[in-house]
Design an enzyme around this catalytic site. Structure first.
Site, PDB file in Angstrom:
ATOM      1  N   ASP A 168       0.815  -1.211   0.000  1.00  0.00           N
ATOM      2  CA  ASP A 168       0.000   0.000   0.000  1.00  0.00           C
ATOM      3  C   ASP A 168       0.851   1.265   0.000  1.00  0.00           C
ATOM      4  O   ASP A 168       0.317   2.365   0.052  1.00  0.00           O
ATOM      5  CB  ASP A 168      -0.922   0.015   1.233  1.00  0.00           C
ATOM      6  CG  ASP A 168      -2.392  -0.039   0.848  1.00  0.00           C
ATOM      7  OD1 ASP A 168      -2.692  -0.314  -0.327  1.00  0.00           O
ATOM      8  OD2 ASP A 168      -3.242   0.192   1.726  1.00  0.00           O
ATOM      9  N   ASP A 331      -9.576  -6.430  12.355  1.00  0.00           N
ATOM     10  CA  ASP A 331      -9.395  -7.831  12.723  1.00  0.00           C
ATOM     11  C   ASP A 331     -10.527  -8.327  13.616  1.00  0.00           C
ATOM     12  O   ASP A 331     -11.250  -9.266  13.266  1.00  0.00           O
ATOM     13  CB  ASP A 331      -8.029  -8.040  13.386  1.00  0.00           C
ATOM     14  CG  ASP A 331      -7.691  -6.980  14.429  1.00  0.00           C
ATOM     15  OD1 ASP A 331      -8.594  -6.213  14.818  1.00  0.00           O
ATOM     16  OD2 ASP A 331      -6.533  -6.921  14.860  1.00  0.00           O
TER      17      ASP A 331
END
Length: 804
Positions: A168, A331
């Site tokens: 990224d 998460d």
């Protein structure tokens, strides 16, 4: 027995117990009963083993706790017609009820943690295909190369596993940044990492725009891959070779299994461990969660995804639309969504990765601010109480993990409460000394006994209080900001620290000094009033002892704020691996005793043959096969330089420094350092001797005394100039980069080498001050990104105006 009848009997028994607990008793009788309970608990602890003894121990302790709570609610609140004292008393008892709630849920979840059997082993042809995602944002080449090489070296059929670098930091958006310098850095980074991936046989993948942070990056990986199982590894979470073999078999046993999570284990100390010098002898803070908490959650199908070191079933992710990205903790949010859809999870209690933790207190606080805000976001935006599909016990599991992050408020209330009595004679608890001993003192002892009984091998006494106080001063603002605006926790990326070359006071130290001074003044006033002021009762002595405990905690925190330099530039691990050293044309069988990403120590059963003129100090080191595992076909050698030799009888102990590493060298490093997961198991188990309450209390008092001495000495000492690396010691540059990158999911440190600068790594260094963290907790994201996740950034972080 029918379930309905069992529940009826259980509820009737609970009602009868509560009725008995509410019966009025004299103070003497209460004290005798509490002492009897403590004696019985001690006997059970010593002689009653097994599940029945454990549950009986906890049940007796719980009765004492319940009796204390009833007494506090029914007999100790100030009268309503005294609104100031009554209001303060209600606030204090609210803080106590919060702690009681946390204790009750933890006892329920962790009373009998699940111990799972090893994963079933399958034939190679029956194993599922696997995609390993390594999301990246601004990590340097050295860290990525180590993790990717280890992932590529996992013991698994090569035709069934694909390793992906999800970059990224080199997206089209960043390569087209309006700032020419930033655009050039992104393009250079992309070029460097594409070449690295080609050399390592890894698939490179970036995307058009940096949207939805880490969740978006992972979802882009999902869209471009096809493996049945997805493994997520943060950039500095290096897997041991058996990672897949020890985990993936669980998926074949349960078709509804979406997650296999493994612990996050760390090679370096966090700032509290380093500054108190406990890393080699005290369990790390995270081990209580991973060694007990996750096992307890696992029993109730409540263990959740922790962002890294985990395997997930693609079919489950596809059903949920990929990784969730509404909050900044994708998460836990992803696990929350999948549990609500009826999927199951498993926790494997064996460390199978080695990561890095935040090096500085600023980064540590930034990391915890992010965790705090993310978990509270999930609670506020996706309330587990109201979430459909979850079982009642799963709701409690998630509530426990989320509401835990409210701890800063009660922690600070407990610290301020005695000062109200000492300075202003505010009687916010109506009780005499006898009652304080019969109820409060025995409750504290029982509480300590239960905590030590459950967690004594992974958490020393009062260490939780220290960690919570160290964080609490700064997390108050982080907590309130996400409550006010749960959808908009923003982070500004700041420059990353590299290492601590000298002792120094943390930029966050001032609030710790101020609180310590206030508590110290309170202790002096209480002592003076008790000794000299007419009419002061023994209650002042009790309150003074309460304040003294707070003072000891604040003193230990000052020791944490006095940061020690790093004694080990690159975190190392004791491995005990056979290897071959080639030096001066001679191949020597050696044993690698300890190794880091930049150097190692070896032992050989001979005196090193370096006696001839012209002998050099540069050679190569290569691994020998492990038992039951073939040598990696792509493993090469590590170029090494002899840095020192020590004779030990008929043996020689040599220190080797690694020269510039090639792609093949990274495979050799992965084999030597991460070939045997038992090395990390041995390290953790070596720190897990049970710490009893008496010795733990004495240790805590020592920290409380020595901490202020160190902090004030550091305050009076002029700041030392940082050490300057010798030009010849280039490998230690990589060592620094690796050492300064933090634990749990994290972004790596900038590479100060020319190669690192070409990849666009920032070279400035700035830690947020205490004022920034107090006023703007979001400004700590630089440390947070480094300490929590590599690419877990909001869209705002990725705009051209991003700082740093």
């Amino acid at each position: 027995m029918p379930p309905f009848l069992a529940r009826t009997i259980w509820l009737a028994s609970a009602a009868l117990t509560l009725l008995l607990l509410s019966q009025p008793l004299g103070t003497t009788v209460q004290l005798e009963m509490s002492i009897g309970a403590i004696v019985l608990m001690v006997l059970l602890w010593l002689f009653a083993k097994g599940r029945a003894g454990r549950l009986t121990f906890l049940a007796i302790g719980s009765l004492v706790v319940l009796r204390y709570i009833y007494w506090r609610l029914s007999s100790t609140l100030p009268p309503v017609d005294d609104p100031i004292n009554f209001g303060a008393g209600v606030i204090l008892i609210g803080a106590e009820l919060y702690c009681f709630y946390i204790l009750a849920i933890s006892l329920l979840i962790n009373a009998a943690p699940l111990s799972r059997a090893p994963a079933p082993q399958e034939d190679d042809e029956d194993l599922p295909t696997v995609d390993i995602f390594v999301p990246s944002y601004n990590e340097d080449r050295h860290i990525l190369a180590t993790t990717l090489a280890a992932a590529k070296s996992l013991d698994y059929p090569a035709d069934k596993v694909t390793v992906w670098l999800l970059d990224d930091g080199g997206t089209d958006q960043k390569c087209a940044d309006a700032d020419p310098r930033k655009a050039e850095e992104a393009r250079a980074r992309r070029k460097v990492l594409q070449a690295l991936c080609a050399d390592l046989g890894v698939s490179y993948l970036t995307r058009r725009r940096n949207v939805h942070a880490k969740a978006g990056n992972l979802n882009n990986g999902l869209q471009n891959s096809v493996g049945e199982i997805v493994v997520v590894l943060d950039a500095d979470h290096v897997p041991f070779r058996s990672f897949l073999r020890d985990t993936i078999g669980h998926f074949s046993a349960d078709p509804k299994l979406f997650l296999v999570q493994t612990p996050h284990a760390f090679l370096n100390p966090d700032p509290i461990e380093r500054n108190l010098k406990t890393f080699d002898r005290m369990p790390s803070e995270n081990e209580m969660f991973y060694a007990v908490g996750q096992c307890g959650l696992d029993k109730w199908n409540g263990s959740f995804f922790c962002g890294s070191a985990a395997l997930l079933r693609r079919r489950a992710l596809d059903e949920a639309g990929g990784f969730s990205g509404i909050t900044i903790t994708e998460d836990c949010e992803t696990a929350f969504e999948l549990h609500s859809r009826g999927w199951t999870s498993i926790y494997v209690d064996k460390p199978l990765i080695a990561g890095l933790q935040p090096e500085t207190l600023s980064d540590f606080i930034g990391q915890r601010s992010r965790w705090c805000q993310g978990m509270l976001q999930i609670m506020l935006l996706k309330n587990p109480v109201l979430k459909s599909g979850l079982k009642p016990i799963q709701r409690l599991c998630y509530l426990s993990s989320m509401t835990f992050w409210f701890f800063p408020l009660p922690r600070l209330i407990f610290m301020a409460a005695p000062l109200l009595y000492i300075f202003f004679d505010m009687k916010i608890v109506i009780a005499n000394v006898d009652e304080a001993i019969a109820y409060t003192a025995t409750y504290i002892i029982v509480n300590l006994m239960m905590q030590n009984y459950l967690y004594g091998r992974v958490r020393w006494p009062f260490v939780s209080e220290l960690y919570e106080y160290v964080q609490g001063l700064f997390l108050i603002k982080a907590t309130s900001s996400v409550i006010v605006s749960p959808r908009k926790p923003t982070f500004k990326v700041t420059a990353k620290n590299v290492s601590l070359d000298h002792d120094q006071l943390s930029p966050l130290a001032l609030p710790y000094f101020l609180v310590f001074a206030l508590l110290f003044f309170g202790a002096a006033v209480s002592a003076y009033r008790y000794a000299f002021e007419p009419g002061v009762t023994n209650l002042m002595l009790v309150v003074g002892l309460w304040n003294l405990f707070s003072l000891i905690t604040a003193g230990a925190a000052l020791g944490v704020a006095a940061e020690r330099r790093q004694t080990e530039k690159a975190p190392s691990l004791a491995v005990d691996r056979p290897a071959v050293l080639n030096l001066n044309g001679t191949a020597l069988d050696v044993t690698v005793e300890r190794i880091s990403s930049a150097r190692c120590r070896i032992r050989m059963d001979a005196v090193l043959p370096m006696r001839r003129a012209g002998d050099g100090s540069v050679g190569t080191l290569s691994a020998l096969p492990q038992a039951n595992l073939p040598l990696l076909s792509h493993a090469r050698t590590i170029p090494v330089r002899l840095a020192g030799v020590t004779a030990a009888g008929e043996e020689s102990v040599c220190d080797l420094v690694f020269e510039t590493l090639t792609p093949g060298s990274y495979f050799a490093l992965a084999d030597l350092m991460y070939g045997d997961a038992d090395a990390m198991v041995r390290f953790q188990q070596g720190r897990r001797a049970h710490k009893d309450i008496v010795s733990g209390t004495l240790q805590f008092i020592r920290w409380g005394i020595t901490g202020p001495i160190r902090a004030f000495a550091c305050l009076m000492t002029p700041a030392a100039a940082p050490e300057v690396e010798e030009p010849a010691a280039r490998p230690r540059s990589a060592e620094r980069q690796r050492a300064s990158d933090p634990g749990r999911p994290a972004a790596a440190q900038p590479d100060r080498t020319a190669e690192g600068r070409a990849a666009g790594a920032p070279t400035s260094d700035a830690s947020p001050s205490w004022l920034q963290l107090m006023v703007e907790p979001e400004s700590t994201a630089g440390g947070t990104e480094r300490g929590r996740r590599a690419a877990d950034l909001t869209d705002a972080d990725l705009l051209p105006t991003r700082a740093g």
